[in-house]
Design a protein around this motif. Structure first.
Motif, PDB file in Angstrom:
ATOM      1  N   UNK A  32       0.889  -1.180  -0.063  1.00 44.54           N
ATOM      2  CA  UNK A  32      -0.088  -0.025   0.072  1.00 44.54           C
ATOM      3  C   UNK A  32       0.874   1.145  -0.063  1.00 44.54           C
ATOM      4  N   UNK A  33       1.827   1.230   0.792  1.00 42.12           N
ATOM      5  CA  UNK A  33       2.860   2.377   0.847  1.00 42.12           C
ATOM      6  C   UNK A  33       3.549   2.726  -0.397  1.00 42.12           C
ATOM      7  N   UNK A  34       3.806   1.406  -1.189  1.00 36.29           N
ATOM      8  CA  UNK A  34       4.726   1.473  -2.402  1.00 36.29           C
ATOM      9  C   UNK A  34       3.565   2.112  -3.747  1.00 36.29           C
ATOM     10  N   UNK A  35       2.286   1.863  -3.571  1.00 36.03           N
ATOM     11  CA  UNK A  35       1.436   2.366  -4.527  1.00 36.03           C
ATOM     12  C   UNK A  35       1.067   3.831  -4.169  1.00 36.03           C
ATOM     13  N   UNK A  36       0.989   4.016  -2.927  1.00 36.99           N
ATOM     14  CA  UNK A  36       0.844   5.492  -2.528  1.00 36.99           C
ATOM     15  C   UNK A  36       2.278   6.482  -3.095  1.00 36.99           C
ATOM     16  N   UNK A  40       6.657   1.077  -8.329  1.00 41.59           N
ATOM     17  CA  UNK A  40       6.031  -0.169  -8.816  1.00 41.59           C
ATOM     18  C   UNK A  40       6.478  -1.420  -8.314  1.00 41.59           C
ATOM     19  N   UNK A  41       6.119  -1.818  -7.367  1.00 38.05           N
ATOM     20  CA  UNK A  41       6.431  -3.360  -6.825  1.00 38.05           C
ATOM     21  C   UNK A  41       5.541  -4.183  -7.753  1.00 38.05           C
ATOM     22  N   UNK A  42       5.875  -5.447  -7.849  1.00 37.21           N
ATOM     23  CA  UNK A  42       4.879  -6.303  -8.512  1.00 37.21           C
ATOM     24  C   UNK A  42       3.887  -6.812  -7.415  1.00 37.21           C
ATOM     25  N   UNK A  43       2.698  -6.985  -8.140  1.00 38.56           N
ATOM     26  CA  UNK A  43       1.601  -7.500  -7.133  1.00 38.56           C
ATOM     27  C   UNK A  43       0.376  -7.715  -8.289  1.00 38.56           C
ATOM     28  N   UNK A  44      -0.452  -8.510  -7.508  1.00 36.33           N
ATOM     29  CA  UNK A  44      -1.570  -8.797  -8.342  1.00 36.33           C
ATOM     30  C   UNK A  44      -2.981  -8.346  -7.333  1.00 36.33           C
ATOM     31  N   UNK A  45      -3.157  -9.624  -6.528  1.00 35.42           N
ATOM     32  CA  UNK A  45      -4.356  -9.788  -5.849  1.00 35.42           C
ATOM     33  C   UNK A  45      -4.574  -8.613  -4.459  1.00 35.42           C
TER      34      UNK A  45
END
Length: 353
Positions: A32-36, A40-45
């Motif tokens: 959440x902190x990375x998105x904020x 661009x960390x890898x993620x999906x669900x």
């Protein structure tokens, strides 16, 4: 430091080897902190179900909230791996994640959308076209997804099946939604949903998009409606004139599951570097199927014994994505950081059903 103190603290998170860095509050997940912060960390669900965000912790301390053992086993956690979507920092943390890109993530927005059109693509797949507010420049990578925000705050995620350049002609996105009988949202889509209905969405999310800094040949692996983001990738590749060799393997149970087969064949005729291999796992005699059969990820292995020089983009049922990830690495030499995935986890998957 007590858990209350950690929740109120701010920690520095750095990611190697890219050198990207950001701060995280103690009460939020690292993802959440990375998105904020636009990292661009890898993620999906985003909820501890799929394992796409798993990476190695080089230093620091974290605590995980509840997550699937399939996504992160106790052995992996003891070995220093973390799920960034479930991990909260207790100290400054250094992670190793080779899929982090230098390009900042597009801003995540909440916005109203209008249902522009509904069309059944098969007995259990609905094409839903959403009109976006013209004033909102909604930017995303081909392959990413949006989340519908329901009245009670529950969310449902669906990949966008249109490439970003389509926005230049008409602000809107296309989704492919499979009916899950008893599913609150999909029952509505296949029942009461009407054109002009207003819905609320948030996005873009996900790290499933084409890495254009590589010239490696591409394997596109899709099962069922996992074709939706792959369709967006194909549109993007065609629009950008990308000349890398690409092979699409699309798997379903029976021919109707390959619900845009004609669309794919049209693109193959237009794109000399694109090859298409449809694969059915449960074809009946009445289908008159003369094509490939079996598990779609196995068809790739039959054709490519050595994947060491490829990139793989896989989307669809978790069993397909997980099997491909493990077997392509162990048996075909695919580097782990050249496998990009978006596993479609249902609510039942998330609850461990």
């Amino acid at each position: 430091m007590t858990s209350e103190q950690a929740s109120a603290a701010t920690f520095n998170i750095s990611v190697q080897p890219s050198g990207r860095a950001f701060t995280a509050q103690g009460d939020e997940t690292i993802l959440h902190a990375a998105i904020r912060n636009g990292v661009g960390l890898p993620y999906s669900c985003k909820d501890g179900s799929c394992g796409s965000c798993k990476c190695r912790k080089l230093s620091g301390s974290v605590v995980h909230k509840e997550h699937s053992d399939k996504a992160l086993s106790e052995t992996e956690e003891e070995a220093g791996y973390v799920l960034t979507c479930s991990a909260r920092a207790l100290t400054d943390v250094v992670l190793e994640s080779r899929q982090v890109t230098d390009e900042s993530a597009f801003p995540v927005k909440k916005l109203p959308v209008r249902v522009a059109a509904l069309q059944r693509l098969s007995h259990d797949v609905m094409q839903v076209k959403l009109q976006l507010p013209a004033a909102d420049q909604f930017r995303y990578h081909a392959g990413q997804y949006i989340e519908f925000i329901m009245r009670d705050g529950a969310r449902r995620a669906y990949s966008m099946a249109t490439a970003p350049h389509v926005q230049e002609q008409a602000p809107g996105v296309e989704l492919h939604i499979r009916h899950m009988p008893g599913g609150r949202f999909t029952d509505h889509v296949f029942g009461a949903m009407k054109e002009k209905e207003i819905l609320r969405v948030e996005g873009p999310f996900g790290s499933f998009f084409l890495r254009e800094d590589s010239d490696k040949p591409i394997i596109l692996l899709a099962s069922g409606t996992g074709f939706a983001p792959v369709k967006a990738l194909i549109e993007h590749i065609q629009h950008k004139g990308i000349q890398r060799e690409a092979a699409l393997y699309w798997g379903g149970r029976r021919p109707a599951d390959l619900y845009m087969d004609a669309w794919v064949r049209e693109r193959v005729a237009q794109m000399p570097n694109l090859r298409y291999v449809p694969v059915l796992s449960n074809a009946e005699d009445e289908d008159g199927w003369s094509g490939r059969t079996g598990f779609v990820h196995k068809a790739v292995m039959q054709d490519f014994a050595d994947l060491s020089g490829h990139q793989v983009y896989a989307c669809g049922a978790p069993i397909v994505v997980d099997s491909a990830r493990a077997e392509y690495s162990a048996q075909c030499g695919l580097p782990a950081d050249e496998f990009f995935a978006d596993a479609f986890t249902s609510e039942a998957d998330k609850q461990g059903a």
